[in-house]
Design a protein around this motif. Structure first.
Motif, PDB file in Angstrom:
ATOM      1  N   TRP A  39     -48.817  33.122 -92.536  1.00 11.62           N
ATOM      2  CA  TRP A  39     -49.495  32.257 -91.570  1.00 11.62           C
ATOM      3  C   TRP A  39     -50.281  33.054 -90.538  1.00 11.62           C
ATOM      4  O   TRP A  39     -51.301  32.596 -90.036  1.00 11.62           O
ATOM      5  CB  TRP A  39     -48.467  31.336 -90.909  1.00 11.62           C
ATOM      6  N   GLY A  40     -49.824  34.256 -90.226  1.00  5.43           N
ATOM      7  CA  GLY A  40     -50.607  35.099 -89.333  1.00  5.43           C
ATOM      8  C   GLY A  40     -51.908  35.537 -89.977  1.00  5.43           C
ATOM      9  O   GLY A  40     -52.956  35.615 -89.321  1.00  5.43           O
ATOM     10  N   LEU A  41     -51.862  35.806 -91.282  1.00  4.49           N
ATOM     11  CA  LEU A  41     -53.056  36.223 -92.010  1.00  4.49           C
ATOM     12  C   LEU A  41     -54.062  35.089 -92.174  1.00  4.49           C
ATOM     13  O   LEU A  41     -55.253  35.323 -92.400  1.00  4.49           O
ATOM     14  CB  LEU A  41     -52.647  36.761 -93.397  1.00  4.49           C
ATOM     15  N   SER A  42     -53.600  33.837 -92.030  1.00  7.38           N
ATOM     16  CA  SER A  42     -54.497  32.689 -92.175  1.00  7.38           C
ATOM     17  C   SER A  42     -55.656  32.736 -91.188  1.00  7.38           C
ATOM     18  O   SER A  42     -56.771  32.314 -91.500  1.00  7.38           O
ATOM     19  CB  SER A  42     -53.720  31.377 -91.987  1.00  7.38           C
ATOM     20  N   GLY A  61     -46.745  28.414 -98.184  1.00 11.38           N
ATOM     21  CA  GLY A  61     -46.201  28.572 -96.841  1.00 11.38           C
ATOM     22  C   GLY A  61     -45.369  27.382 -96.409  1.00 11.38           C
ATOM     23  O   GLY A  61     -44.298  27.536 -95.798  1.00 11.38           O
ATOM     24  N   GLN A  62     -45.864  26.185 -96.723  1.00  6.81           N
ATOM     25  CA  GLN A  62     -45.118  24.980 -96.360  1.00  6.81           C
ATOM     26  C   GLN A  62     -43.770  24.932 -97.063  1.00  6.81           C
ATOM     27  O   GLN A  62     -42.751  24.572 -96.475  1.00  6.81           O
ATOM     28  CB  GLN A  62     -45.934  23.737 -96.738  1.00  6.81           C
ATOM     29  N   LEU A  63     -43.766  25.285 -98.345  1.00  8.83           N
ATOM     30  CA  LEU A  63     -42.510  25.252 -99.093  1.00  8.83           C
ATOM     31  C   LEU A  63     -41.516  26.280 -98.563  1.00  8.83           C
ATOM     32  O   LEU A  63     -40.315  26.012 -98.474  1.00  8.83           O
ATOM     33  CB  LEU A  63     -42.802  25.508-100.580  1.00  8.83           C
ATOM     34  N   ILE A  64     -42.008  27.476 -98.205  1.00  6.50           N
ATOM     35  CA  ILE A  64     -41.125  28.494 -97.632  1.00  6.50           C
ATOM     36  C   ILE A  64     -40.532  28.000 -96.321  1.00  6.50           C
ATOM     37  O   ILE A  64     -39.340  28.172 -96.052  1.00  6.50           O
ATOM     38  CB  ILE A  64     -41.890  29.815 -97.414  1.00  6.50           C
ATOM     39  N   TYR A  65     -41.398  27.385 -95.495  1.00  8.93           N
ATOM     40  CA  TYR A  65     -40.915  26.891 -94.199  1.00  8.93           C
ATOM     41  C   TYR A  65     -39.769  25.905 -94.388  1.00  8.93           C
ATOM     42  O   TYR A  65     -38.726  26.012 -93.723  1.00  8.93           O
ATOM     43  CB  TYR A  65     -42.040  26.224 -93.415  1.00  8.93           C
ATOM     44  N   PHE A  66     -39.943  24.960 -95.277  1.00 10.29           N
ATOM     45  CA  PHE A  66     -38.915  23.940 -95.430  1.00 10.29           C
ATOM     46  C   PHE A  66     -37.685  24.471 -96.173  1.00 10.29           C
ATOM     47  O   PHE A  66     -36.595  23.921 -96.033  1.00 10.29           O
ATOM     48  CB  PHE A  66     -39.504  22.701 -96.109  1.00 10.29           C
ATOM     49  N   TYR A  67     -37.848  25.545 -96.942  1.00 13.25           N
ATOM     50  CA  TYR A  67     -36.689  26.234 -97.522  1.00 13.25           C
ATOM     51  C   TYR A  67     -35.834  26.831 -96.400  1.00 13.25           C
ATOM     52  O   TYR A  67     -34.603  26.696 -96.385  1.00 13.25           O
ATOM     53  CB  TYR A  67     -37.156  27.333 -98.472  1.00 13.25           C
ATOM     54  N   SER A 107     -44.077  22.479 -87.758  1.00 17.80           N
ATOM     55  CA  SER A 107     -44.147  23.571 -88.697  1.00 17.80           C
ATOM     56  C   SER A 107     -45.550  24.035 -88.988  1.00 17.80           C
ATOM     57  O   SER A 107     -45.965  25.105 -88.585  1.00 17.80           O
ATOM     58  CB  SER A 107     -43.479  23.150 -89.984  1.00 17.80           C
ATOM     59  N   ASN A 108     -46.346  23.272 -89.776  1.00 16.86           N
ATOM     60  CA  ASN A 108     -47.642  23.718 -90.221  1.00 16.86           C
ATOM     61  C   ASN A 108     -48.610  23.798 -89.112  1.00 16.86           C
ATOM     62  O   ASN A 108     -49.706  24.235 -89.210  1.00 16.86           O
ATOM     63  CB  ASN A 108     -48.204  22.773 -91.241  1.00 16.86           C
ATOM     64  N   LYS A 109     -48.155  23.357 -88.128  1.00 13.15           N
ATOM     65  CA  LYS A 109     -48.972  23.243 -86.964  1.00 13.15           C
ATOM     66  C   LYS A 109     -49.223  24.617 -86.391  1.00 13.15           C
ATOM     67  O   LYS A 109     -49.858  24.744 -85.395  1.00 13.15           O
ATOM     68  CB  LYS A 109     -48.280  22.372 -85.965  1.00 13.15           C
ATOM     69  N   GLN A 110     -48.558  25.591 -86.978  1.00 16.44           N
ATOM     70  CA  GLN A 110     -48.712  26.934 -86.463  1.00 16.44           C
ATOM     71  C   GLN A 110     -49.857  27.677 -87.111  1.00 16.44           C
ATOM     72  O   GLN A 110     -50.031  28.841 -86.863  1.00 16.44           O
ATOM     73  CB  GLN A 110     -47.466  27.760 -86.708  1.00 16.44           C
ATOM     74  N   ASN A 111     -50.577  27.093 -87.951  1.00 18.43           N
ATOM     75  CA  ASN A 111     -51.649  27.875 -88.563  1.00 18.43           C
ATOM     76  C   ASN A 111     -52.872  27.042 -88.778  1.00 18.43           C
ATOM     77  O   ASN A 111     -53.667  27.283 -89.646  1.00 18.43           O
ATOM     78  CB  ASN A 111     -51.204  28.453 -89.866  1.00 18.43           C
TER      79      ASN A 111
END
Length: 302
Positions: free
Chosen positions: A15-18, A226-232, A298-302
């Motif tokens: 997400w930082g690389l986004s 990224g979303q799937l990793i976050y919710f994992y 969550s996704n709101k970070q990128n």
């Protein structure tokens, strides 16, 4: 536990690389082209999983809520972030992005009558002070001619906060995979319309390797994987552990921006980052008892 922390670090790097990917994609795809391609690529990655899931479990879909959340969370927010990166560097954008939990709490308080503790109000004020430090106390960057940049980035965070509260209120019974996929599809439609209105499609976009890499990175990895990793992490380690990615993304983006874009890291950026982190930490800490608290998005970070 090692896997969870490994996933957390990996997610912060993705997400930082986004923010760097957006910089790379801007010249060829434009503002709304970024929204379209990242949403489409992310949806393509998730659609097979959703199809497989819906073969076994049929969900009743609240279409109106899904569309509204998609408009604010993907369409408008990502368009505003892309617009912001035409004026500010990726490091500054990522730091401002970390204020999302603060806006989430304020929106919950204003629109949904959520109660905030005194500690959370102090955190919100500290967060705003950190923004001013980041701007070097040049208020005109928010309210004056320089609104595009810091101002539009903050509006994007407000969109994230609103989408997060709407998700919590109206989509709590809908699966994460369903929410993510349909909000990405909504964002792709908005991006396509915006791209057709403001900028003709460039046929050479998919020829050059850098834009292709940016699309894959933003869509397949940032918006999909990224979303799937976050919710994992959220499911196996708890929301508190997953929420800490908010603190890691700006540091990750700062390093990526320095290495790949040659962006300078000024003292006010570092000080502003630390102050904003303090504000986010205080405003997002769970409250004891029945008092509602800020929910990290969550996704709101990128």
């Amino acid at each position: 536990m090692f896997r969870l922390y490994g996933a957390l670090i990996g997610l912060s790097l993705i997400w930082g690389l986004s923010f760097v990917f957006m910089k790379w994609l801007l010249p060829s795809a434009g503002i709304w082209g970024i929204v379209f391609f990242r949403c489409l690529a992310g949806a393509i990655i998730l659609l097979p999983f959703l199809w497989w899931k819906r073969r076994k479990v049929k969900e009743k879909l609240p279409w109106k809520a899904l569309i509204v959340v998609g408009i604010f969370n993907c369409g408008l927010a990502w368009g505003l972030i892309s617009l912001s990166e035409t004026e500010i560097n990726s490091t500054t954008a990522s730091i401002l992005n970390a204020t999302t939990p603060i806006w989430t709490g304020l929106i919950g308080f204003i629109l949904f009558s959520y109660r905030l503790t005194g500690r959370q109000w102090i955190g919100i004020l500290i967060g705003f002070f950190g923004i001013l430090v980041l701007m070097n106390f040049q208020f005109g960057q928010i309210f004056g001619r320089g609104f595009v940049g810091i101002g539009t980035m903050l509006v994007a965070c407000i969109c994230y906060g609103l989408a997060g509260q709407l998700t919590k209120r109206f989509l709590s019974e809908v699966s994460v995979l369903t929410i993510t996929t349909f909000t990405l599809l909504t964002g792709a439609i908005i991006g396509l319309v915006g791209m057709l209105i403001t900028q003709p499609f460039k046929s050479d976009l998919l020829i050059h390797p850098l834009p292709i890499l940016a699309i894959v990175g933003l869509g397949c990895f940032g918006s999909g994987l990224g979303q799937l990793i976050y919710f994992y992490i959220n499911k196996n380690g708890g929301p508190e552990l997953a929420a800490t990615v908010t603190y890691l993304i700006p540091a990750s983006a700062m390093v990526w921006g320095y290495v790949l874009l040659g962006e300078t890291i000024t003292p006010n950026v570092v000080v502003g980052l630390l102050i904003i982190f303090t504000g986010v930490y205080l405003s997002s800490r769970k409250s004891k008892g029945k008092t509602s608290h800020v929910t990290l998005v969550s996704n709101k970070q990128n």
